[in-house]
Design an enzyme around this catalytic site. Structure first.
Site, PDB file in Angstrom:
ATOM      1  CG  HIS A 175      -2.019  -1.051   1.001  1.00  0.00           C
ATOM      2  ND1 HIS A 175      -3.041  -0.909   0.091  1.00  0.00           N
ATOM      3  CD2 HIS A 175      -2.185  -2.258   1.570  1.00  0.00           C
ATOM      4  CE1 HIS A 175      -3.796  -1.985   0.124  1.00  0.00           C
ATOM      5  NE2 HIS A 175      -3.303  -2.831   1.011  1.00  0.00           N
ATOM      6  NE  ARG A 186      -0.003 -11.626 -13.783  1.00  0.00           N
ATOM      7  CZ  ARG A 186       0.846 -10.790 -14.381  1.00  0.00           C
ATOM      8  NH1 ARG A 186       0.787  -9.499 -14.147  1.00  0.00           N
ATOM      9  NH2 ARG A 186       1.763 -11.257 -15.221  1.00  0.00           N
ATOM     10  NE  ARG A 246      -4.078 -14.673 -15.589  1.00  0.00           N
ATOM     11  CZ  ARG A 246      -2.776 -14.562 -15.320  1.00  0.00           C
ATOM     12  NH1 ARG A 246      -1.899 -14.675 -16.305  1.00  0.00           N
ATOM     13  NH2 ARG A 246      -2.365 -14.332 -14.110  1.00  0.00           N
ATOM     14  CD  GLU A 252      -0.045 -18.568 -19.690  1.00  0.00           C
ATOM     15  OE1 GLU A 252       0.806 -17.828 -19.157  1.00  0.00           O
ATOM     16  OE2 GLU A 252      -1.159 -18.767 -19.197  1.00  0.00           O
ATOM     17  CG  ASN A 293       5.674 -13.003 -17.738  1.00  0.00           C
ATOM     18  OD1 ASN A 293       6.305 -12.366 -18.567  1.00  0.00           O
ATOM     19  ND2 ASN A 293       4.830 -12.433 -16.902  1.00  0.00           N
ATOM     20  CG  ASP A 294       3.705 -19.158 -17.324  1.00  0.00           C
ATOM     21  OD1 ASP A 294       4.559 -19.650 -16.562  1.00  0.00           O
ATOM     22  OD2 ASP A 294       2.646 -18.668 -16.923  1.00  0.00           O
ATOM     23  NE  ARG A 344       6.660 -16.577 -14.151  1.00  0.00           N
ATOM     24  CZ  ARG A 344       5.418 -16.250 -14.471  1.00  0.00           C
ATOM     25  NH1 ARG A 344       4.711 -17.020 -15.287  1.00  0.00           N
ATOM     26  NH2 ARG A 344       4.871 -15.173 -14.016  1.00  0.00           N
ATOM     27  CB  CYS A 388      -0.694  -9.711 -21.234  1.00  0.00           C
ATOM     28  SG  CYS A 388      -0.969 -11.478 -21.086  1.00  0.00           S
TER      29      CYS A 388
END
Ligand code: PEP
Ligand code: MG
Length: 585
Positions: A193, A300, A336, A435, A458-459, A469, A506
């Protein structure tokens, strides 16, 4: 004198310097006290009363925040209030007080600490950062059990840099920010935060600096470099001058970038690219929009599941999605579906120990095996679709059957909503993340079933190059500029276009300035990047030509190593945008 520089994580950009105010760590005094059986009921009453007082305090904070800062920030406290109303958790604590005959503060503290530890041990930064929410609630309740007041911040009228071990959400929000120049914390990640607050106040912030509290003294002065994620303690006048120059350069550059925030994202030769933002928590929407995101290209949804003690209800999810969708409307939000698993496990329901979690029971596989959990999420997403523009995206699709099954469950869910006369967008766009290498190979069949592809580098990189990763030992192998990867990207885009669907990206590669010309040249339709990367990527796109980028992509496709590709792209970037690939911006 040796330069005393400490490295942390860059949480909010900008450079500032000044005196500091250190907030000491907020210690709770918890004793392991045995309770006489006669006093157990009294102890439980103390707990219930403290929870009720805390609930009222939080409602008041939420209402104030809603009025003064906005409902988006106020929603943080809704989560805290809901947490306090969790019956299962409350009953567990009451049973423990009865069975162990320990004091209410001791039992409550340990139970909350247990949940906090689970979150803190997650590899996902935004889940780790949610541990602070639990800590915040824990402190308030314990104080109300013990009858003591919260820590106070005493500021003079001088402008200061706030230095602390950590700052809980309610502290971050209720702080008087008038005299604060920036924030520095020992704990916390980019989605804590304090980081979000600093970004919304546009104040420099560095978080996660190891041993900060040991290394800093009350009369120190500091420079915060929020761009590079470092602080300099007691800088010499030479270093001060150097940073003043960085600050002037950065501010000039920021003003220049701000001018493009509201422009449509079109190249010099008129190719339109949809430039959207990835978000992990709803609080990020505002900064994404104000930094010029067209829409949300990847929302996400895991945090909703991972920060609750129970599975989130349809209503809880619906409200979260609706708030975001309404804020972004009429532009799209790609939601997603649950992508839990791999390294994102916290809830006991999802806790089978596996040898190879990234190759195991994760993401869409868990959803297809638990259709009720999946349907609850799909219902919430579909319901939110009548409040703006929603697109649904399925992660980790590795076969045609999986996609068909996911679509079939979506269809059943939609039919049920229709029967119940609950409105939703019946033309909702459906997409898959590409991915997994098998999805690249069967992209032609997948494309026939969906409205869009979004490439999850990323994947895709970890599965294609067989390099985890998150494992630093193989991080030198994990490279999205490997020829194998860029050939795959080319093939995905070409297949999508042949089947008349749009193709976006993405994964992190989308927000890497070195890759932008290459992706443009490969004819990508959409890029979804983390909010901080938006303006950089936009500047490149607005000032480039698709025709030139195509030539650059062709050249890259002929090169044989990632190093060659990277060097070539860097050279092209340096010619065109030297300011964007320096360290400071
Ligand atoms: C990806 O894999 O590229 C992606 C965007 O998804 P995540 O990072 O959430 O796995
Ligand atoms: Mg992924």
């Amino acid at each position: 004198m040796k330069l005393k520089k400490l490295k942390g994580k860059p949480a909010s950009p900008g450079i500032t310097s000044g005196k500091i105010v250190i907030l000491d760590e907020d210690h709770l005094n918890i004793e392991d006290k045995n309770i006489h059986p006669e006093n157990i009921d009294g102890e439980i009453e103390k707990l219930l009363r403290a929870i009720e007082i805390t609930r009222k305090e939080l409602i008041q904070i939420r209402n104030n925040v809603n009025k003064t800062i906005g409902i988006e920030k106020g929603a943080i406290f809704d989560t805290h209030i809901m947490f306090l109303q969790d019956k299962i958790l409350l009953n567990r604590i009451i049973d423990k007080i009865k069975n162990t005959r320990k004091s209410a503060d001791f039992v409550f503290y340990n139970e909350m600490k247990r949940i906090q530890n689970i979150l803190e041990n997650s590899k996902e930064e935004y889940i780790k950062d949610r541990a602070l929410d639990i800590k915040d609630v824990k402190r308030r309740v314990i104080r109300n059990i013990q009858g003591i007041s919260p820590r106070k911040f005493l500021f003079s009228n001088e402008n200061v840099i706030l230095v602390c071990y950590e700052l809980t959400p309610s502290e971050a929000i209720s702080l008087n920010k008038k005299n604060i120049l920036g924030f520095v914390t020992e704990l916390g990640g980019q989605t804590s935060h304090v980081a979000i607050l600093a970004r919304s106040l546009e104040l420099p912030c560095v978080v996660g600096i190891p041993d900060l509290m040991k290394k800093i003294k009350p009369d120190d002065t500091l420079i915060i470099d929020g761009n590079r994620g470092e602080i300099i303690i007691n800088p010499s006048s030479y270093v001060n001058e150097k940073y003043k120059k960085y600050k002037t350069d950065f501010e000039k550059h920021k003003i220049e970038l701000e001018k493009i925030t509201n422009l449509p994202c079109v190249t010099l030769d008129n190719k339109k690219i949809e430039l959207s933002a990835n978000i992990e928590i709803p609080e990020e929407v505002q900064s994404a929009i104000s930094q010029g995101a067209y829409g949300i290209g990847l929302f996400r949804t895991e945090y909703i599941y991972l920060t609750k003690t129970d599975l989130p209800s349809e209503e809880t999810q619906f409200k979260e999605y609706k708030t975001i969708v309404e804020k972004v409307a009429p532009n799209p939000v790609i939601i997603r579906t649950l992508d839990i698993g791999g390294d994102k496990f916290t809830r006991s329901l999802f806790h089978p120990k596996e040898e190879n979690p990234f190759l195991g029971w994760r993401s869409i596989r868990i959803c297809l095996d638990n259709p009720e959990i999946f349907k609850t999420q799909l219902r919430a997403i579909l319901r939110a679709s009548s409040f703006g523009k929603v697109k649904i995206m399925f992660p980790m699709i590795s076969s045609f059957e999986e996609l068909k099954k996911a679509k079939w469950i979506l269809k059943q869910t939609a039919t049920k909503l229709e029967k119940e006369k609950i409105p939703f967008d019946s033309n909702i766009e459906i997409g898959v993340m590409i991915e997994v290498p098998s999805a690249v190979i069967i992209a032609e069949h997948l494309a026939a079933e969906v409205d869009f592809f979004s490439i999850g580098t990323n994947d895709l990189v970890q599965y294609t190059l067989a390099a985890d990763r998150g494992n630093y030992r193989v991080s030198h192998l994990y490279k999205f500029l490997q020829p194998a990867i860029i050939r795959m990207i080319k093939s995905i885009i070409e297949t999508g276009h042949k089947k008349n669907i749009w193709v976006g990206m993405c994964g992190e590669m989308a927000g890497d300035p070195i890759s932008t010309l290459l992706l443009l040249g490969l004819d990508i339709d959409e890029l979804s990047v983390s909010p901080v990367a938006l303006t950089k990527i936009k500047k490149i796109l607005l000032n480039s030509r698709f025709s030139e980028a195509k030539l650059i992509a062709e050249k890259c496709l002929k090169l044989k190593t990632a190093r060659q590709i990277e060097n070539y792209l860097k050279k092209e970037m340096l010619k065109r945008f030297p300011d964007l690939i320096t360290n400071y911006i």
